[in-house]
Design a protein around this motif. Structure first.
Motif, PDB file in Angstrom:
ATOM      1  N   ALA A 184       0.826  -1.218   0.000  1.00 27.99           N
ATOM      2  CA  ALA A 184       0.000   0.000   0.000  1.00 27.99           C
ATOM      3  C   ALA A 184       0.858   1.266   0.000  1.00 27.99           C
ATOM      4  N   VAL A 185       1.943   1.275   0.772  1.00 29.03           N
ATOM      5  CA  VAL A 185       2.713   2.522   0.851  1.00 29.03           C
ATOM      6  C   VAL A 185       3.561   2.758  -0.396  1.00 29.03           C
ATOM      7  N   TYR A 186       3.641   1.761  -1.265  1.00 27.99           N
ATOM      8  CA  TYR A 186       4.380   1.972  -2.519  1.00 27.99           C
ATOM      9  C   TYR A 186       3.482   2.381  -3.676  1.00 27.99           C
ATOM     10  N   ARG A 187       2.235   2.712  -3.373  1.00 30.39           N
ATOM     11  CA  ARG A 187       1.370   3.231  -4.451  1.00 30.39           C
ATOM     12  C   ARG A 187       1.830   4.653  -4.744  1.00 30.39           C
ATOM     13  N   MET A 188       2.810   4.745  -5.594  1.00 28.73           N
ATOM     14  CA  MET A 188       3.466   6.039  -5.818  1.00 28.73           C
ATOM     15  C   MET A 188       3.241   6.541  -7.237  1.00 28.73           C
ATOM     16  N   GLN A 232      -1.757   9.750   3.394  1.00 29.49           N
ATOM     17  CA  GLN A 232      -0.305   9.780   3.157  1.00 29.49           C
ATOM     18  C   GLN A 232       0.095  10.890   2.196  1.00 29.49           C
ATOM     19  N   LEU A 233      -0.694  11.036   1.128  1.00 26.80           N
ATOM     20  CA  LEU A 233      -0.338  12.063   0.144  1.00 26.80           C
ATOM     21  C   LEU A 233      -0.630  13.464   0.678  1.00 26.80           C
ATOM     22  N   ALA A 234      -1.571  13.535   1.632  1.00 25.16           N
ATOM     23  CA  ALA A 234      -1.949  14.849   2.160  1.00 25.16           C
ATOM     24  C   ALA A 234      -0.986  15.347   3.229  1.00 25.16           C
ATOM     25  N   GLU A 235      -0.203  14.451   3.837  1.00 22.46           N
ATOM     26  CA  GLU A 235       0.696  14.858   4.929  1.00 22.46           C
ATOM     27  C   GLU A 235       1.663  15.912   4.420  1.00 22.46           C
ATOM     28  N   THR A 236       1.510  17.126   4.890  1.00 17.80           N
ATOM     29  CA  THR A 236       2.459  18.151   4.443  1.00 17.80           C
ATOM     30  C   THR A 236       3.611  18.311   5.427  1.00 17.80           C
ATOM     31  N   VAL A 237       3.441  17.807   6.655  1.00 18.03           N
ATOM     32  CA  VAL A 237       4.570  17.850   7.587  1.00 18.03           C
ATOM     33  C   VAL A 237       5.453  16.656   7.281  1.00 18.03           C
ATOM     34  N   ARG A 238       6.606  16.928   6.737  1.00 17.81           N
ATOM     35  CA  ARG A 238       7.520  15.828   6.395  1.00 17.81           C
ATOM     36  C   ARG A 238       8.904  16.151   6.924  1.00 17.81           C
ATOM     37  N   PRO A 239       9.615  15.141   7.422  1.00 12.52           N
ATOM     38  CA  PRO A 239      10.990  15.421   7.858  1.00 12.52           C
ATOM     39  C   PRO A 239      11.784  16.051   6.705  1.00 12.52           C
ATOM     40  N   ASP A 240      12.754  16.899   7.042  1.00 11.93           N
ATOM     41  CA  ASP A 240      13.576  17.549   6.005  1.00 11.93           C
ATOM     42  C   ASP A 240      14.095  16.546   5.004  1.00 11.93           C
ATOM     43  N   ALA A 275       4.154   6.422   5.630  1.00 10.29           N
ATOM     44  CA  ALA A 275       4.808   5.464   4.742  1.00 10.29           C
ATOM     45  C   ALA A 275       6.175   5.082   5.298  1.00 10.29           C
ATOM     46  N   PHE A 276       6.863   6.075   5.845  1.00 12.58           N
ATOM     47  CA  PHE A 276       8.224   5.835   6.323  1.00 12.58           C
ATOM     48  C   PHE A 276       8.261   4.782   7.426  1.00 12.58           C
ATOM     49  N   GLN A 277       7.222   4.782   8.262  1.00 14.37           N
ATOM     50  CA  GLN A 277       7.185   3.821   9.365  1.00 14.37           C
ATOM     51  C   GLN A 277       7.212   2.381   8.828  1.00 14.37           C
ATOM     52  N   ILE A 278       6.552   2.170   7.701  1.00  9.03           N
ATOM     53  CA  ILE A 278       6.567   0.831   7.092  1.00  9.03           C
ATOM     54  C   ILE A 278       7.937   0.554   6.471  1.00  9.03           C
ATOM     55  N   PHE A 279       8.518   1.600   5.855  1.00 12.28           N
ATOM     56  CA  PHE A 279       9.831   1.396   5.233  1.00 12.28           C
ATOM     57  C   PHE A 279      10.893   0.989   6.242  1.00 12.28           C
ATOM     58  N   ILE A 280      10.878   1.649   7.415  1.00 14.25           N
ATOM     59  CA  ILE A 280      12.018   1.386   8.297  1.00 14.25           C
ATOM     60  C   ILE A 280      12.067  -0.064   8.746  1.00 14.25           C
ATOM     61  N   SER A 281      10.903  -0.681   8.868  1.00 14.54           N
ATOM     62  CA  SER A 281      11.021  -2.087   9.238  1.00 14.54           C
ATOM     63  C   SER A 281      11.311  -2.937   8.006  1.00 14.54           C
ATOM     64  N   ALA A 282      10.631  -2.640   6.873  1.00 13.47           N
ATOM     65  CA  ALA A 282      10.784  -3.510   5.706  1.00 13.47           C
ATOM     66  C   ALA A 282      12.191  -3.434   5.112  1.00 13.47           C
ATOM     67  N   ALA A 283      12.765  -2.223   5.094  1.00 13.79           N
ATOM     68  CA  ALA A 283      14.067  -2.059   4.433  1.00 13.79           C
ATOM     69  C   ALA A 283      15.118  -2.926   5.115  1.00 13.79           C
ATOM     70  N   SER A 284      15.041  -3.007   6.452  1.00  8.59           N
ATOM     71  CA  SER A 284      16.028  -3.808   7.161  1.00  8.59           C
ATOM     72  C   SER A 284      15.695  -5.291   7.072  1.00  8.59           C
ATOM     73  N   ARG A 285      14.411  -5.590   7.170  1.00 14.12           N
ATOM     74  CA  ARG A 285      14.004  -6.999   7.224  1.00 14.12           C
ATOM     75  C   ARG A 285      14.304  -7.740   5.924  1.00 14.12           C
ATOM     76  N   ARG A 286      14.144  -7.032   4.810  1.00 17.09           N
ATOM     77  CA  ARG A 286      14.462  -7.668   3.520  1.00 17.09           C
ATOM     78  C   ARG A 286      15.891  -8.189   3.505  1.00 17.09           C
ATOM     79  N   LEU A 287      16.767  -7.470   4.210  1.00 18.56           N
ATOM     80  CA  LEU A 287      18.166  -7.902   4.251  1.00 18.56           C
ATOM     81  C   LEU A 287      18.411  -8.911   5.376  1.00 18.56           C
TER      82      LEU A 287
END
Ligand code: HEM
Length: 915
Positions: free
Chosen positions: A392-396, A535-543, A551-563
């Motif tokens: 879902a978070v990769y619907r980009m 997700q697309l509406a979130e205008t507060v984003r880290p620099d 979306a980032f919350q899902i990435f941080i676990s998936a990016a490491s777990r894939r490895l």
């Protein structure tokens, strides 16, 4: 209090703040591993049919089985998607499936009104992520029976009636005892990061792409992949949702596979095709994973914390690869701080990570030592699989542009505009051949993708023609799929993954129109907001983040777990399995290397480019000065001048304008102060507008002078300009010549006719120019004052430096320099242009490459001056008549007008003071 995460603010506290952010992130990831890995597969029933043969111990299998030898079906093709949210929150929507109407969400919140670019990324980044997700997941072809019928909302461009969307293919492996479980879906690709988009997820698919000779994949002498007869798409591991960007990447990494196979064959000549193929696949897949981890991700979430987090995923901050030394010092500071009783980190975190229940400790260890190459796989007790929330978070889809702009390499003038709908399916391969891969890579390298925000779905994806299906609206589908697959709505999604829920629409955005639309569509109920919309509406984003924190919350676990969960990135990422050549290949290759290896025409455009996914532009690396003259000139010419050439008919008016700020923001991130390039934001106090060309200085043999005057210069830039607006202060031509020297700073000289110019004569070549001009008795125009910005003795520049060194960088033991040189327009150009008022740049732009512009004359007679104008004139006449021709200046390119030529290139004056 803000609902958003706080770690980005820590970066403002310097290095230790960045580490505090890193530790916070690592702990969040641990929490996600603890709470949010929910598996829904029954592996035992699959394992019964699998035998892991000796090959699978040292090679990736076609269907992804036997990566985990004790649970061989883990991560393999057709295993179910897992969940990152509790199963009670994961039920498919039925009653609310069409509420609010997904087509209306698409019309009102997703349709692109105007293209909103993501300025910090290039279009390669968009193609790349789709290339990656095609390695990771696919829900397979949709079911034909019983499609979902969506009523077309009032005012819909398609009129009245319904829009029909096929349902996701049901999971045929469901058993009656699972009836109470939420629906499940199967991944039609292997879950592993194994290059299955290239190699396929079955033996049958892999056999189709292999040549069965020397471990290579099929590709013809023109670098074309074989094509399917009916669809015209390439034969490759996964070829759905096809367009030009995928054609480019599949070709590139097929070539890379074959280059790896060649290297292995040379080193291991006795090995057979299967061995070579298996190793090349392992190596190529790991290379793609590394590029994604340490290049793509830091480009997309360009923040000091995530940059270190990604680096550490691959190498660990104490590891051996990449910019290791940059981080070593930081780690030392971290350790020093944590050892102190009044540790800063402990204070800002509010607890001591050294002491906290093991979690902090392992987070720190993890950051320091890395994942790749660790001694054992670690799936945190839950078999590895990708999740529905991950999909879902990769619907980009907003990343897609409306048009592909094609440029010639080096240029910024569009040579062809291709609407994206004409670059999909079979057209992709046709365009790749017609427009040439290297031009397309360059074009993708310098253009931006769309930004991941609301109202940024390109029109063609909202009316996408799918073979055998008809036209579909991807925005409607994206919203609908999440509801169909039980991905919770936005606020519940956030709760489930450990983030604060929002409390009001205004937490998302302050834009009044968007707010009004959101409130109307979602009936003033924040709980109804769709996951994707939120997700697309979130205008507060880290620099530096191209997407928001949900979306980032899902990435941080998936990016490491894939490895972490993959044997081939942990205990078997070692020379015995990959070969030493293989490990070296992965560790030492970057995306820039891959692009250059297969497209050597891009060498100039990629000079100094550290991250291939950020917009390519001018870079002046630290070792620039040491380069050969030709390369320095080419870098400034290709990545400076050509890249910022003004569009046809858009020459800036001849009054000072600050384009420096403009191009500075796109191009000059990396430009350090250097004698060839002005600091960012610099604008020329005089001569703001002109044209520039590549030239050569061909010396007259034995002209009596040394250094560049004797060696000549094959690699020079010549800029011709006027002092200010001729209508205002008269036509005052000027010249700046930069001769590049191997391994040393360039030598420069500037020349004028007189300070106040030649009045109403607009012929640029009417008079000769010199680096020494006399101050005029009646200097009413204030020009001398302008020049005083440059030197205390505004009318005299010296050329001694040019005599001290030759083009090849060798020093001259007894330099002999002229005192004055004259640029004498040659007959070819002297009378070629009108003297009446007009834009001189148009004249110069029409001169052909190869034209000889100036004869250069020189004298060594002492420069004497007098307060008496008549005496001054006599001295000048004497010097001029003693001057002899010492060479010619010839164009080696046409002139071009560019923002870089006007504000970027810097001609250092050898001032009187510097002699
Ligand atoms: C020309 C470019 C693209 C086209 C034509 C395209 C088309 C499609 C289509 C037809 C689907 C399946 C829709 C369905 O569920 O019925 C899909 C799904 C998807 N696309 Fe794209 N897409 C494109 C670019 C991208 C890009 C750049 C991304 C970025 C990551 C992306 C991410 C996804 C994802 C995550 C899915 C869901 C896959 C799944 O459900 O398994 N797509 N796309």
């Amino acid at each position: 209090m803000s609902v958003w995460v706080t770690w980005p603010a820590l970066t403002k506290l310097g290095t230790l703040g960045i580490f505090a952010g890193l530790i916070t992130l690592a702990m969040e990831r641990e929490a996600l591993f603890e709470n949010n890995l929910i598996d829904v597969e029954n592996y035992e029933r699959h394992n019964a049919d699998i035998t892991c043969d000796p090959r699978s111990e040292i090679a990736r299998t076609e269907d992804g089985t036997c990566n985990i030898l004790s649970n061989p079906s883990e991560g393999s093709v057709y295993m179910r998607f897992s969940r990152n949210v509790g199963l009670s929150a994961a039920h498919a929507e039925t009653d609310t499936l069409l509420t609010p109407n997904p087509r209306e969400v698409s019309n009102v919140l997703m349709a692109r009104d105007e293209f909103k670019p993501a300025p910090s990324l290039n279009f390669i980044a968009a193609a790349w992520i789709q290339f990656m997700i095609h390695d990771w997941f696919d829900h397979g072809p949709n079911a034909e029976a019983d499609p979902i019928q969506i009523p077309l909302p009032a005012g819909d461009p398609l009129g009245s009636g319904t829009m029909s969307v096929r349902r996701t293919q049901a999971d045929p492996s469901r058993t009656p005892d699972e009836a109470a479980l939420p629906q499940t879906f199967r991944n039609h690709n292997t879950h592993w990061w194994d290059g299955s988009q290239l190699y396929g997820s079955s033996k049958e698919a892999s056999d189709k792409v292999r040549s069965f000779v020397d471990g290579k994949l099929k590709i013809d002498a023109n670098n074309r992949l074989p094509r399917e007869f009916v669809s015209g798409k390439p034969v490759t591991g996964f070829n759905e949702n096809w367009w030009l960007g995928l054609s480019m990447l599949h070709q590139l990494f097929t070539l890379e596979h074959n280059a790896i196979a060649d290297r292995l064959k040379a080193r291991y000549p006795d090995k057979d095709d299967q061995w070579l193929y298996d190793k090349a696949r392992l190596i190529n897949s790991a290379l793609m994973a590394k590029i994604h981890t340490v290049e793509w991700t830091p480009a997309v979430i360009a923040n000091p914390v995530t940059e270190r987090a990604m680096y550490s995923n691959w190498w660990g901050l104490l590891g051996q690869g990449g910019p290791r030394s940059d981080f070593q010092e930081e780690v030392r500071k971290l350790r020093e701080d944590l050892a102190k009783s009044d540790s800063f980190i402990t204070r800002i975190l509010g607890f001591d990570p050294n002491l906290s229940d093991g979690v902090g400790n392992s987070a720190i260890d993890h950051a320091l030592t890395g994942i790749v190459g660790s001694a054992a796989t670690n799936n945190y007790g839950v078999p590895f699989s990708l999740s529905e929330e991950f999909v879902a978070v990769y619907r980009m889809h907003p990343l897609m542009r409306d048009n592909i702009e094609v440029y010639d390499i080096g240029s910024n003038l569009v040579s062809r505009t291709i609407p994206l709908q004409n670059a999909i399916d079979r057209e992709a391969e046709n365009l790749l051949a017609a427009e040439r891969p290297e031009r397309l890579w360059y074009s993708f390298g310098i253009t931006n993708p769309g930004s991941l925000t609301l109202n940024n779905y390109p029109g063609f994806l909202r009316d996408l023609s799918l073979p055998l299906v008809g036209n579909v609206d991807m925005a409607t589908i994206d919203v609908l799929r999440d509801r169909e697959r039980g991905v919770p709505r936005y606020n519940e999604f956030r709760r489930q993954i450990g983030l604060n829920p929002i409390t009001k629409f205004e937490d998302l955005t302050k834009d009044p129109e968007t707010l009004a639309n959101l409130k109307r569509l979602y009936n003033n109920d924040i709980e109804q907001i769709d996951a994707l919309v939120g997700q697309l509406a979130e205008t507060v984003r880290p620099d530096g983040f191209a997407f928001g924190e949900t979306a980032f919350q899902i990435f941080i676990s998936a990016a490491s777990r894939r490895l972490m969960a993959d044997r081939f990135y942990t205990q078997d990422y070692r020379p015995e399995v990959y070969t030493q050549e293989g490990i070296d290949w992965v560790e030492h290759t970057t995306m820039v290397d891959v692009l250059k290896r297969h497209n050597p025409q891009l060498n100039s455009s990629l000079v100094g480019v550290e991250n291939a996914f950020k917009p390519w532009g001018l870079n002046i690396p630290a070792d620039y000065e040491s380069w050969p003259a030709a390369n320095k000139m080419e870098n400034l010419w290709v990545n400076g001048a050509l890249r910022t050439q003004y569009q046809d008919g858009e020459l800036p008016p001849l009054v000072p304008v600050d384009v420096g700020g403009l191009i500075g923001s796109i191009l000059w991130d990396k430009v350090k102060k250097n004698s060839d390039v002005a600091p960012v934001g610099y604008s020329k106090p005089i001569h703001p507008h002109g044209v520039m060309a590549k030239v050569r200085f061909v010396p007259t043999a034995n002209n009596g002078y040394t250094g560049l005057f004797a060696s000549g210069s094959d690699h020079s830039l010549l800029r011709l300009s006027v002092t200010g607006d001729p209508a205002d202060r008269g036509f005052a031509p000027g010249l700046a010549w930069k001769a590049f020297v191997d391994g040393q700073p360039s030598k420069n000289v500037s020349a004028l006719y007189t300070l106040s110019g030649q009045g109403g004569n607009y012929n640029f070549f009417a008079n000769e120019l010199s680096q020494f001009v006399q101050t005029e008795a009646n200097e009413t125009l204030g020009t001398t004052i302008l020049f005083s910005a440059v030197t205390l003795k505004p009318t005299l520049l010296r050329v001694d430096d040019m005599a001290k060194v030759k083009q090849d960088g060798s020093a001259v033991s007894s330099p002999k320099a002229p005192t004055q040189i004259y640029f004498v327009p040659r007959a070819e150009v002297k009378s070629r242009f009108a003297s009446t008022p007009h834009d001189f740049r148009e004249d110069l732009l029409s001169i052909e490459e190869g034209t000889k512009l100036y004869d250069v004359y020189a004298t060594s007679m002492e420069i004497k001056t007098s307060i008496l104008p008549s005496l001054n004139q006599r001295y000048a006449n004497e010097r001029r008549s003693s001057a002899r021709k010492i060479g010619e200046i010839e164009l080696t390119s046409p002139f071009i007008a560019s923002a870089f030529g006007d504000t970027g290139v810097f001609f250092k004056h050898q001032r009187h003071e510097d002699k």
